[in-house]
Design an enzyme around this catalytic site. Structure first.
Site, PDB file in Angstrom:
ATOM      1  CG  ASP A   4     119.449  73.809   0.972  1.00 54.81           C
ATOM      2  OD1 ASP A   4     119.620  72.975   0.062  1.00 54.81           O
ATOM      3  OD2 ASP A   4     118.656  74.769   0.894  1.00 54.81           O
TER       4      ASP A   4
ATOM      5  CE  LYS B 191     119.236  77.142  -1.653  1.00 54.43           C
ATOM      6  NZ  LYS B 191     118.133  77.659  -0.838  1.00 54.43           N
TER       7      LYS B 191
END
Ligand code: ADP
Ligand code: ASP
Ligand code: MG
Length: 813
Positions: free
Chosen positions: A677, A681
């Site tokens: 994750d 980003k």
């Protein structure tokens, strides 16, 4: 003398006719009045349908005759005292009988000529005017009925007869000079040839009858009584925000009606304008409303008076090298159309003289093609000119105003407003008087275009924003709550009227064209249809509303897959779903390009740091010419929580479990712990910095042992955390021995990005990061010494929803 015309709805039933009589009774006493009456509403259409069915040999034309009879007899029974019913009914029946004979004849021969259709259509006004005259008499007024066919003389272009003004004016003047009645009631729409054949003046032609009478007798005023409070800034059936226009010039009214403002029939204005007789449009059902006064040009200072539109338009384009510099081509084109009796609505010619384009009614399209190709047969054969190009399914929108020529930027505003809403303009024409700018668009865009332009010219500063929301879980429901809470503020402070048109969860979807009232979306969903992403997209496209925004509050790949379709239709996309922006670079780039190409926004601030202004800050720096040198960031609230609690004697497994139990991780904590994750980003930040990285380019220095990462289930994963307890303690103890803390850091520098665990000392800005906070440090050409820092809560439904909210507002401004 004064002329008053009452339209179809104004005499549509007994109650309406009573209102008409009331208006007449309370008009100035002692005056003389000519009252022109339309057929009861719907009757002309019924008569045409009756004739058409009879001609096709369909017996149900009789049913329509019956309906017409019932409508008139019911009106008589309600409007008059019982004692005179039979007399009136037998008078009307007499006319009905001759109508029936006509219809039977059509049925026998199976043919309906324009001549016969005129006879059939005349029935509507002949009877309605008769009833109004009788009612006035019964009320004790000095009233008489006069057949307009004895006064208005035309040629024999049945269906659209041309008036012989010399003979007509003479007859009208003679009649009114000798008639003693104060109230003369006349049927509108109907006239006759010199041979006493019934003709009609074109659909909507009762207005014209009234104008002809008014001009002939030099009336002081022509009243047009209808079912709206005047000519409005746009057709109220298509633009709910339309406003009545109090004053308007003859020329403006003519342009608006020519381009579709049906409230007045276009030929009406010319005869009274020549005599400078004012026209007053009034509402029979709201007689106290001001209405619209049409007269000589008015003292106004705003540029646009009204907007109108015509549907079912075709464009004809004649082009070819043979046209250049040779005079006479356009004359031949127009002559050919004139001979075929085709009405030209709009003309534009390219400055190179290479082509000429005209707009006509779609119904005339084939006739026009044949006439023009025939006229230019020789040139087409010699390949100097292309065969006539015909495009259909179009509409025209006209923006009208006397004062447009004195105002700069009207056309810029017009094209800007259409362009921002993805409405493609096919042709443009600006009249030399500059009272009108007409644009040709696709027929599906007409309602949207009218509303967009109405908003731009009349409703500023309020702007309507229409949302289609997928995902109403934690974040989505918070967003809906915030939208509701801020509704009044946005309207008064920012001039934004935000409406939710569509909502969906993974099971159900619901739409309301006028907006889902706040607090009702749950019920709407329950009553809605089964959710189907492609159907959701279709519905948003079909509604074709201005300033549409699709909001994705899901984490679903299927939802992320439809962004391009929205963007291609000029629908902006706002998303907290990271899938699209962290997918292949080509897809990310394509979405950004589509947004640019179709004038839509593609905003995803909440992809990084939830509501924190990370992406916008980065965008602002780059747009103003700064260059990113490096980015250092803690971007996972979950990992931050875990490592903030993994101190002292704590056990790694227990800390992760606690984080999960408190809702700080995904249901499968590995999605956070694996670093994927965070990698997504930093990938998005790198791309936004201008570097075309792919997910595989991000180095993921995962601290999770493979046995834990690939454990077959979540419980098995937790077991592995116990198995590797010493390894995790070792990581912590090593850091603590140096007085440092563990942080999961994302880094970007020189085109390379990585994520992984780092031990940071007390002088590092990450050292004191609390709870689920995120932090981003941008080192740039301008922020070279001290990095620019963005820090704060980087997770949670509330802050994520507010980030989406801010993006929605950004799309609108
Ligand atoms: P009547 O039967 O009284 O002649 P019409 O139906 O011919 O009435 O015309 C009135 C209708 O015109 C209105 O009900 C409205 O729907 C429509 N209309 C279209 N454009 C406009 C406009 N710009 N202003 C007012 N009405 C309009
Ligand atoms: N009754 C005719 C029509 O419907 C004329 C009119 O109403 O003005 O077209
Ligand atoms: Mg009308």
């Amino acid at each position: 003398m004064q002329v008053l015309k009452f339209g179809g709805t104004s005499v549509g039933n007994a109650k309406a006719i009573e209102k008409v009589c009331h208006i007449l009774q309370h008009h100035k006493p002692g005056g003389r009045y000519a009252i022109v009456v339309s057929a009861m509403s719907g009757v002309t259409d019924q008569l045409i349908q009756c004739g058409t069915l009879a001609a096709k040999g369909q017996e149900n034309y009789k049913r329509i005759l019956e309906d017409i009879e019932i409508k008139h007899f019911d009106t008589i029974r309600t409007l008059f005292p019982i004692t005179i019913h039979s007399g009136l009914i037998s008078q009307v029946k007499k006319r009905l009988n001759s109508l029936e004979t006509l219809a039977d004849g059509i049925f026998q021969v199976g043919e309906l000529s324009k001549r016969t259709l005129d006879k059939i259509m005349s029935f509507g006004e002949l009877v309605s005017s008769y009833l109004v005259a009788e009612k006035l008499k019964q009320l004790g007024l000095s009233a008489t009925w006069k057949d307009s066919r004895e006064l208005i003389l035309t040629d024999d272009r049945f269906g659209n007869a041309q008036v012989d003004f010399t003979a007509t004016n003479h007859q009208l003047q003679q009649f009114f000079a000798s008639s003693p009645a104060a109230y003369t009631v006349l049927p509108g729409f109907v006239a006759a040839t010199a041979e006493n054949e019934t003709t009609t003046l074109g659909r909507g032609g009762s207005d014209y009858t009234a104008a002809i009478v008014a001009a002939a007798v030099n009336a002081s005023l022509l009243d047009i009584w209808t079912d709206v409070s005047g000519m409005m800034t746009a057709d109220p059936r298509l633009v709910s925000q339309a406003l009545p226009i109090a004053h308007i010039s003859y020329e403006e009214a003519m342009e608006l009606s020519h381009f579709g403002a049906k409230v007045i029939y276009p030929p009406t204005i010319q005869p009274v304008m020549n005599k400078r007789i004012p026209i007053w449009i009034k509402n029979t059902f709201a007689p106290d409303d001001h209405g619209t006064l049409i007269q000589n040009s008015t003292e106004r200072n705003y540029p646009v008076t009204g907007i109108s539109g015509i549907q079912h338009i075709a464009l004809l384009t004649l082009e070819g090298s043979g046209m250049v510099g040779i005079p006479g081509f356009s004359k031949r084109l127009f002559d050919a159309l004139l001979h075929a009796r085709i009405n030209v609505i709009l003309i534009t010619q390219s400055s190179s003289e290479h082509s000429i384009t005209v707009g006509i009614h779609e119904a005339d399209m084939l006739k026009a093609k044949a006439a023009v190709d025939d006229e230019f047969g020789q040139e087409i054969h010699e390949k100097k000119i292309e065969p006539l190009l015909v495009e259909r399914d179009l509409s025209i929108i006209a923006v009208v105003g006397d004062k447009m020529k004195n105002h700069h930027g009207t056309s810029g505003k017009l094209f800007g407003a259409l362009g921002r809403n993805g409405i493609n303009i096919r042709a443009i024409a600006q009249g030399s008087t500059e009272k009108n700018i007409s644009t040709v668009i696709h027929k599906n865009d007409i309602k949207k275009a009218l509303n967009v332009l109405h908003e731009a010219f009349f409703e500023t500063p309020t702007k309507q924003v229409n949302l289609f929301i997928a995902g109403v879980g934690n974040v989505g429901s918070k967003l809906l709550e915030q939208l509701h809470q801020q509704h009044a503020y946005l309207e008064s402070e920012l001039g934004l009227h935000i409406r939710v048109i569509g909502v969906a969860n993974s099971k159900q979807m619901a739409f309301r064209e006028k907006g889902i009232a706040s607090g009702e979306w749950r019920d709407a969903l329950v009553a809605g249809d089964q959710m189907e992403m492609s159907a959701f997209v279709q519905q948003a496209k079909k509604l074709n509303l201005r300033n549409s925004v699709f909001v994705d509050n899901t984490a679903s790949p299927a939802v992320a897959a439809v962004y391009s379709e929205f963007l291609q239709h000029g629908i902006s996309v706002v998303t907290c779903n990271k899938i699209a922006c962290s997918s292949g670079y080509a897809n990310y780039k394509k979405l950004k390009d589509l947004a640019r190409q179709f004038n839509a926004s593609f905003l995803f601030e909440t992809n990084v740091g939830a509501g924190l202004p990370v992406i916008n800050t980065l965008n602002d720096m780059i747009r103003s010419g700064d260059q990113v040198r490096s980015i250092q960031a803690v971007l996972s609230g979950s990992l931050n929580f875990v490592f903030n609690h993994f101190v002292g004697n704590a056990n790694f497994r227990d800390v992760v479990k606690a984080a999960q139990d408190e809702g700080y991780t995904e249901p499968d904590p590995r999605i956070d712990l694996s670093g994927v994750d965070v990698a997504r980003k930093i990938l998005i930040l790198a791309r936004e910095s201008g570097v075309p990285l792919e997910m595989e380019d991000i180095v993921n220095n995962s601290f999770l042992p493979e046995a834990a990462l690939y454990a077959p289930s979540v419980p098995a994963f937790y077991e592995q955390l116990d198995v590797f307890a010493d390894y995790f303690n070792g990581l912590r103890n090593a850091a603590e021995k140096e007085g440092k803390r563990l942080k999961f850091v994302a880094a970007y520098e020189d085109g390379k990005a990585s994520v992984g665990l780092q031990a940071v000392g007390p002088d590092h800005p990450f050292y004191n990061l609390q709870g689920k906070d995120n932090i981003v440090l941008f080192t740039t050409a301008r922020y070279a010494e001290q990095p620019l820092m963005v820090k704060g809560a980087g997770a949670g439904a509330d802050v994520t929803a507010s980030g989406i909210f801010a993006d929605i507002i950004r799309t609108a401004r």
